[in-house]
Design a protein around this motif. Structure first.
Motif, PDB file in Angstrom:
ATOM      1  N   THR A  86      38.871 -16.538  -3.116  1.00  0.00           N
ATOM      2  CA  THR A  86      37.994 -17.581  -2.583  1.00  0.00           C
ATOM      3  C   THR A  86      38.257 -17.800  -1.097  1.00  0.00           C
ATOM      4  N   ARG A  87      39.521 -17.803  -0.748  1.00  0.00           N
ATOM      5  CA  ARG A  87      39.909 -17.984   0.662  1.00  0.00           C
ATOM      6  C   ARG A  87      39.322 -16.864   1.520  1.00  0.00           C
ATOM      7  N   TRP A  88      39.404 -15.629   1.013  1.00  0.00           N
ATOM      8  CA  TRP A  88      38.848 -14.489   1.729  1.00  0.00           C
ATOM      9  C   TRP A  88      37.340 -14.622   1.887  1.00  0.00           C
ATOM     10  N   ALA A  89      36.648 -14.971   0.810  1.00  0.00           N
ATOM     11  CA  ALA A  89      35.193 -15.073   0.857  1.00  0.00           C
ATOM     12  C   ALA A  89      34.751 -16.126   1.864  1.00  0.00           C
ATOM     13  N   ASP A  90      35.439 -17.252   1.888  1.00  0.00           N
ATOM     14  CA  ASP A  90      35.110 -18.296   2.860  1.00  0.00           C
ATOM     15  C   ASP A  90      35.354 -17.810   4.283  1.00  0.00           C
ATOM     16  N   LEU A  91      36.447 -17.093   4.482  1.00  0.00           N
ATOM     17  CA  LEU A  91      36.770 -16.578   5.810  1.00  0.00           C
ATOM     18  C   LEU A  91      35.728 -15.572   6.279  1.00  0.00           C
ATOM     19  N   LEU A  92      35.378 -14.629   5.423  1.00  0.00           N
ATOM     20  CA  LEU A  92      34.420 -13.604   5.829  1.00  0.00           C
ATOM     21  C   LEU A  92      33.064 -14.225   6.137  1.00  0.00           C
ATOM     22  N   THR A  93      32.655 -15.212   5.353  1.00  0.00           N
ATOM     23  CA  THR A  93      31.391 -15.903   5.628  1.00  0.00           C
ATOM     24  C   THR A  93      31.433 -16.570   6.994  1.00  0.00           C
ATOM     25  N   THR A  94      32.560 -17.214   7.308  1.00  0.00           N
ATOM     26  CA  THR A  94      32.713 -17.843   8.620  1.00  0.00           C
ATOM     27  C   THR A  94      32.738 -16.805   9.732  1.00  0.00           C
ATOM     28  N   ALA A  95      33.433 -15.697   9.500  1.00  0.00           N
ATOM     29  CA  ALA A  95      33.602 -14.679  10.532  1.00  0.00           C
ATOM     30  C   ALA A  95      32.300 -13.976  10.876  1.00  0.00           C
ATOM     31  N   ARG A  96      31.385 -13.919   9.931  1.00  0.00           N
ATOM     32  CA  ARG A  96      30.097 -13.267  10.191  1.00  0.00           C
ATOM     33  C   ARG A  96      29.228 -14.068  11.138  1.00  0.00           C
ATOM     34  N   GLU A  97      29.431 -15.360  11.198  1.00  0.00           N
ATOM     35  CA  GLU A  97      28.616 -16.267  11.992  1.00  0.00           C
ATOM     36  C   GLU A  97      27.158 -16.143  11.547  1.00  0.00           C
ATOM     37  N   VAL A 130      47.533 -25.199  18.688  1.00  0.00           N
ATOM     38  CA  VAL A 130      47.248 -24.348  19.845  1.00  0.00           C
ATOM     39  C   VAL A 130      45.741 -24.260  20.057  1.00  0.00           C
ATOM     40  N   GLN A 131      45.373 -23.748  21.215  1.00  0.00           N
ATOM     41  CA  GLN A 131      43.973 -23.497  21.524  1.00  0.00           C
ATOM     42  C   GLN A 131      43.715 -21.999  21.386  1.00  0.00           C
ATOM     43  N   ALA A 132      43.615 -21.532  20.144  1.00  0.00           N
ATOM     44  CA  ALA A 132      43.353 -20.107  19.909  1.00  0.00           C
ATOM     45  C   ALA A 132      41.861 -19.853  20.055  1.00  0.00           C
ATOM     46  N   PRO A 133      41.456 -18.869  20.871  1.00  0.00           N
ATOM     47  CA  PRO A 133      40.026 -18.640  21.096  1.00  0.00           C
ATOM     48  C   PRO A 133      39.271 -18.135  19.873  1.00  0.00           C
ATOM     49  N   ASP A 134      39.952 -17.484  18.934  1.00  0.00           N
ATOM     50  CA  ASP A 134      39.231 -16.943  17.780  1.00  0.00           C
ATOM     51  C   ASP A 134      40.079 -17.067  16.512  1.00  0.00           C
ATOM     52  N   PRO A 135      40.147 -18.267  15.924  1.00  0.00           N
ATOM     53  CA  PRO A 135      40.931 -18.447  14.708  1.00  0.00           C
ATOM     54  C   PRO A 135      40.507 -17.529  13.568  1.00  0.00           C
ATOM     55  N   ALA A 136      39.211 -17.236  13.471  1.00  0.00           N
ATOM     56  CA  ALA A 136      38.757 -16.349  12.393  1.00  0.00           C
ATOM     57  C   ALA A 136      39.356 -14.958  12.537  1.00  0.00           C
ATOM     58  N   ALA A 137      39.425 -14.449  13.764  1.00  0.00           N
ATOM     59  CA  ALA A 137      40.021 -13.129  13.980  1.00  0.00           C
ATOM     60  C   ALA A 137      41.508 -13.142  13.637  1.00  0.00           C
ATOM     61  N   VAL A 138      42.189 -14.242  13.938  1.00  0.00           N
ATOM     62  CA  VAL A 138      43.613 -14.339  13.593  1.00  0.00           C
ATOM     63  C   VAL A 138      43.783 -14.262  12.077  1.00  0.00           C
ATOM     64  N   ARG A 139      42.955 -14.994  11.354  1.00  0.00           N
ATOM     65  CA  ARG A 139      43.064 -14.989   9.889  1.00  0.00           C
ATOM     66  C   ARG A 139      42.672 -13.621   9.318  1.00  0.00           C
ATOM     67  N   LEU A 140      41.646 -12.999   9.870  1.00  0.00           N
ATOM     68  CA  LEU A 140      41.278 -11.654   9.411  1.00  0.00           C
ATOM     69  C   LEU A 140      42.437 -10.681   9.648  1.00  0.00           C
ATOM     70  N   ALA A 141      43.068 -10.785  10.809  1.00  0.00           N
ATOM     71  CA  ALA A 141      44.191  -9.894  11.112  1.00  0.00           C
ATOM     72  C   ALA A 141      45.351 -10.126  10.156  1.00  0.00           C
ATOM     73  N   ALA A 142      45.563 -11.365   9.738  1.00  0.00           N
ATOM     74  CA  ALA A 142      46.610 -11.631   8.753  1.00  0.00           C
ATOM     75  C   ALA A 142      46.320 -10.889   7.449  1.00  0.00           C
ATOM     76  N   TRP A 143      45.074 -10.875   7.028  1.00  0.00           N
ATOM     77  CA  TRP A 143      44.702 -10.151   5.806  1.00  0.00           C
ATOM     78  C   TRP A 143      44.920  -8.648   5.942  1.00  0.00           C
ATOM     79  N   ALA A 185      29.520  -6.676   8.289  1.00  0.00           N
ATOM     80  CA  ALA A 185      28.648  -7.400   9.218  1.00  0.00           C
ATOM     81  C   ALA A 185      29.374  -8.460  10.037  1.00  0.00           C
ATOM     82  N   VAL A 186      30.657  -8.248  10.296  1.00  0.00           N
ATOM     83  CA  VAL A 186      31.376  -9.104  11.237  1.00  0.00           C
ATOM     84  C   VAL A 186      31.009  -8.657  12.653  1.00  0.00           C
ATOM     85  N   PRO A 187      30.717  -9.570  13.562  1.00  0.00           N
ATOM     86  CA  PRO A 187      30.322  -9.174  14.917  1.00  0.00           C
ATOM     87  C   PRO A 187      31.347  -8.251  15.572  1.00  0.00           C
TER      88      PRO A 187
END
Length: 227
Positions: free
Chosen positions: A17-28, A76-89, A118-120
């Protein structure tokens, strides 16, 4: 008879579920009319993290890194939290203890999967860059995305003496095919590299919480290796 399938991790469904939510967010707001379901990608990743050759780089490690990322990002002021989480996966999605190219292969997997999903392109490229950073855990100053990911990945070093001992033992199990003398030398080199860094943890929150216990744990292990 075929070998029984490995038991699913207790957090499997929650992670999916966590992954699905992340990927949906990451696709924008993707312009593609139809995007692939997140589920097969998540299942593939979780299957990889549960491979039998793993002892430390397991689903538990994935879960720990994801949790530490979530813990650090609000500070912190991370410019792309979604990319950080994707990289963790993806950062250890390809892991064979006898290979030295796991990060590169994990990065290529991330590039293929995220492009197909379909992630940018800019976010996919940032995810790939972050995965490759986990080779040395030495992000450039001001690379907040990289600092969060590397700090989360290294957080295990700051565990209690018992937890750190279990971590070190699991790493040794992953390299059971390596003779003791060779392993001790290689492990000592890794510890010295980390201890020689001016700061193990780059984000202020991680540095304040984890720097001192991590250095104590690694120094103790290094002394034991040389005994």
């Amino acid at each position: 008879m075929p070998a029984p399938a490995p038991a699913r991790h207790p957090a499997h469904d929650a992670l999916l579920t966590r992954w699905a939510d992340l990927l949906t967010t990451a696709r924008e707001a993707t312009t593609e009319a139809k995007t692939p379901s997140p589920v097969p990608y998540g299942e593939d990743l979780l299957t990889r993290w549960a491979e039998p050759q793993r002892r430390y780089h397991t689903t538990d490690h994935l879960l720990a890194v994801l949790d530490r990322v979530d813990e650090l990002l609000p500070h912190v002021q991370a410019p792309d939290p979604a990319a950080v989480r994707l990289a963790a996966w993806f950062h250890d999605a390809v892991y064979l203890p006898d290979r030295s190219t796991n990060e590169e292969r994990s990065a290529r997997l991330a590039e293929r999967a995220l492009t197909e999903a379909a992630v940018p392109a800019p976010r996919t490229a940032e995810t790939v860059r972050l995965v490759l950073l986990t080779r040395d855990h030495d992000p450039a100053e001001g690379d907040t995305n990289g600092e969060v990911l590397c700090d989360a990945d290294l957080a295990v070093l700051a565990g209690s003496p018992e937890d750190y001992g279990a971590y070190a033992a699991a790493v040794r199990e992953e390299y059971a095919f390596v003779p003791d003398d060779t392993f001790r030398e290689g492990r000592a080199n890794v510890l010295r590299h980390l201890l020689d860094l001016p700061r193990l943890f780059r984000t202020p929150a991680a540095h304040d919480r984890w720097e001192a216990p991590a250095r104590h744990n690694m120094t103790t292990e290094l002394e034991l290796l040389g005994a």
